[in-house]
Every structure is written in C-alpha cells, then in structure tokens.
Write an enzyme that holds these catalytic residues in place. Structure first.
Site, PDB file in Angstrom:
ATOM      1  CB  ALA A   1      26.993  -7.109 -57.997  1.00 19.97           C
TER       2      ALA A   1
ATOM      3  N   GLY B   1      28.325  -3.072 -54.688  1.00 19.14           N
ATOM      4  CA  GLY B   1      29.166  -4.128 -53.916  1.00 19.14           C
ATOM      5  C   GLY B   1      30.723  -3.789 -53.813  1.00 19.14           C
TER       6      GLY B   1
ATOM      7  CD  GLU C   1      26.961  -4.060 -50.322  1.00 17.75           C
ATOM      8  OE1 GLU C   1      26.992  -4.487 -51.446  1.00 17.75           O
ATOM      9  OE2 GLU C   1      25.916  -4.112 -49.732  1.00 17.75           O
TER      10      GLU C   1
ATOM     11  CD  GLU D   1      23.722  -1.293 -53.628  1.00 16.11           C
ATOM     12  OE1 GLU D   1      23.674  -0.104 -53.550  1.00 16.11           O
ATOM     13  OE2 GLU D   1      24.775  -2.118 -53.187  1.00 16.11           O
TER      14      GLU D   1
END
Ligand code: DAK
Length: 256
Positions: A64, A107, A110, A130
């Site tokens: 992200a 992300g 993911e 993260e």
C-alpha cells in the site's frame, strides 16, 4: 485521473497491468479503485474468461502507498473504507492469474494472494514487511499467508519482515510456478489461455469450491463441492464435454 492501471484484451484473456512504475506500483487509493473496477468489468464481460494481473519486472507491487497512509487518523482510515475495494476483488468469480516479478510486499503480497494461479519470476521477493513501519498486515496477510505456508513460516515472515525468495515461496506452496524472469509474463498468459479453453462455468465453480476450502470444515466443503458438481449437469458445456470425449473430438465450450 491518471491511468494507475493499463488494461488490454487478448482473445478471451483480460490483462491488467499495475502502472505506477516510479513508486514500485505502490497501491494508492486511485489504483485500488481502478483495479477493482477493471476486474469487475472483465468479470461481467461474456467474452472474457480469465484475467492476468501483472506489475513490471522490478515490482509486482511494493505494498500500500505508505505516503498515503503516513499521516492518516483512524477516522481517515475509516472513511476511506479501503476494505470495500479488497472485498470487490475477493468477489471476482473468474480466475485471476498473477504474473509476479520483483517485489510483492505488504499489500502487494496480499493482492498476489487474492489471485488464483501465481506465476513468479526467479527474481520475485515476497513478504509482509509492515512490521518495519509500525503496523501489521491489513488485507489478509496474517490469514492467507498462514493458510498457504503454515504458522512457522508465516510468523518468520510477518514478525521479522524478511523477504522470501521465489524458490522459498514455491517450496512453501505460496506460488504455483517459478520461471526465469524473461518468461514470467508469457508463462502467465500461457496458463490463462489454457484456462480460457475450458468450460467457463466449471472453471468458475471450481475456483469457488477451492476457495471454500479455506473457510469450511472438510465435511462442509465436500458437501459444497458435491452441489456444485451436480449443478454442472445443468450446463450445455457438460453435455458437449462428455459427448466430445466419446466422439474423440475437441470440445467447443460456450459458457452456458
Ligand atoms: N509506498 C509508497 N512508495 C513506495 C513504496 C510504498 N509501499 N515502496 C516503494 N516506494 C517508492 C519509494 O519511496 C521510492 O520513491 P522515491 O523516493 O523515488 O520518490 C521508489 O518507490 C523506489 O523505492 P526505493 O528507492 O526504496 O527502492 P529500493 O530498490 O531501494 O527498495 C523496497 C525497494 C521495495 C525494498 C523499498 O522501496 C521498500 O521497502 N518499500 C516499502 C515496502 C513496504 O514496507 N511495504 C508495505 C507497505 S504497508 C489495508 C490494505 C492493505 C494494507 C493496509 C491496509 N486495508 C484494507 C485497510 C497494506 C499495507 C502495506 O502494504
């Protein structure tokens, strides 16, 4: 709005490329919105049977967009409702083949795990780092990575933030195939074209059934599978597939 993704069609295959190369395809809100819309559009298009999702050679996606999130408050996060876009991606019924090279982090990892068949180049570096920036996975990383690779590897990757090599990911069952970097995109396209020749409804129901294996007990999953299996006998493609076998010819599947 900038083109945060690029789309094209190749026969029955819908191709989506993440397109923020300077930011290593960091997933900002605009990109996630465009991606969810593109996947939904292909999913609703009768001419498209399977999708390929790719980044570029250096990065599938490095996570992200940290610059988007750095100053966000809880209220900002709540209002952005990012989960909605991830939910839309999760609901896509046609198979998605991921073509992964370089970084697939946070992300990005993911997103890769939302795909159904994952082709990784030998250069792929996959992780959930993260923890290094004061948070933890937020789009399924602790759940899907653990289900794919087991607790020991998931804890190692998520708590240390280290990156897995493509070979480690293959050995642990996180990715489907590893190929030299020159071939990773073409290999994904090859797989997509093979799937595109199969009966589309059986393909979609098989995807649905496999994904249920992560959500149901074995006996519930078996029951679910059985019902979808029976349902396929209502399709013309089942009649065509079995008749073609008997007549020793290639079946022609129509998706009905
Ligand atoms: N966000 C924003 N920019 C990024 C980025 C990221 N995740 N990753 C890389 N970039 C940018 C860099 O800032 C740099 O930009 P400039 O400085 O040139 O302007 C450019 O991409 C190139 O990066 P580097 O210069 O750092 O390149 P290196 O080769 O030296 O290093 C790297 C590559 C991938 C190891 C490094 O960039 C890196 O560590 N990136 C961050 C990786 C990371 O921590 N990823 C996890 C982010 S958190 C949620 C859903 C999802 C998420 C959360 C919530 N909801 C549904 C609520 C997910 C969270 C995350 O993914």
């Amino acid at each position: 709005m900038a083109d945060e993704i690029l789309t094209e069609r190749d026969g029955h295959v819908g191709v989506i490329r993440l397109n923020r190369p300077k930011q290593l395809n960091a997933l900002n809100l605009a990109l996630m919105e465009q991606l969810a819309c593109a996947l939904e559009a292909f999913d609703a298009d009768d001419d498209i049977r399977v999708m390929v999702l790719a980044g570029n050679e250096r990065a599938f996606a490095a996570g992200a967009d940290i610059k988007d999130m750095a100053d966000a408050s809880v209220v900002d996060q709540y209002k952005r409702n990012q989960f909605a876009r991830w939910e839309r991606i999760k609901r896509v019924r046609k198979p998605i083949v991921a073509a992964v090279s370089g970084f697939a982090l946070g992300g990005g990892c993911e997103l890769m795990m939302h795909c159904d068949v994952i082709v990784a180049s030998e250069t792929a570096r996959i992780g959930q780092p993260e923890i290094n920036i004061g948070v933890m996975p937020g789009a399924g990383g602790t759940q899907r990575l653990t289900r794919a690779m087991g607790k020991a590897t998931a804890m190692d990757v998520i708590l240390t933030g280290r990156f897995l090599t493509a070979q480690e990911a293959l050995a642990g069952g996180l990715v489907s195939r590893v190929v030299p970097v020159e071939h990773y995109f073409e290999e994904a396209m090859k797989i997509a074209r093979v799937i595109a020749e199969k009966p589309p409804l059986a393909v979609q129901m098989a995807k649905e059934s496999v994904l249920k294996a992560h959500e149901m007990s074995l006996s519930q999953g078996l029951e679910y599978e059985r019902k979808l299996f029976y349902m396929l006998f209502a399709t013309q493609d089942q009649k065509e597939g079995m008749q073609a076998f008997i007549e020793k010819r290639k079946p022609e599947f129509k998706g009905c």
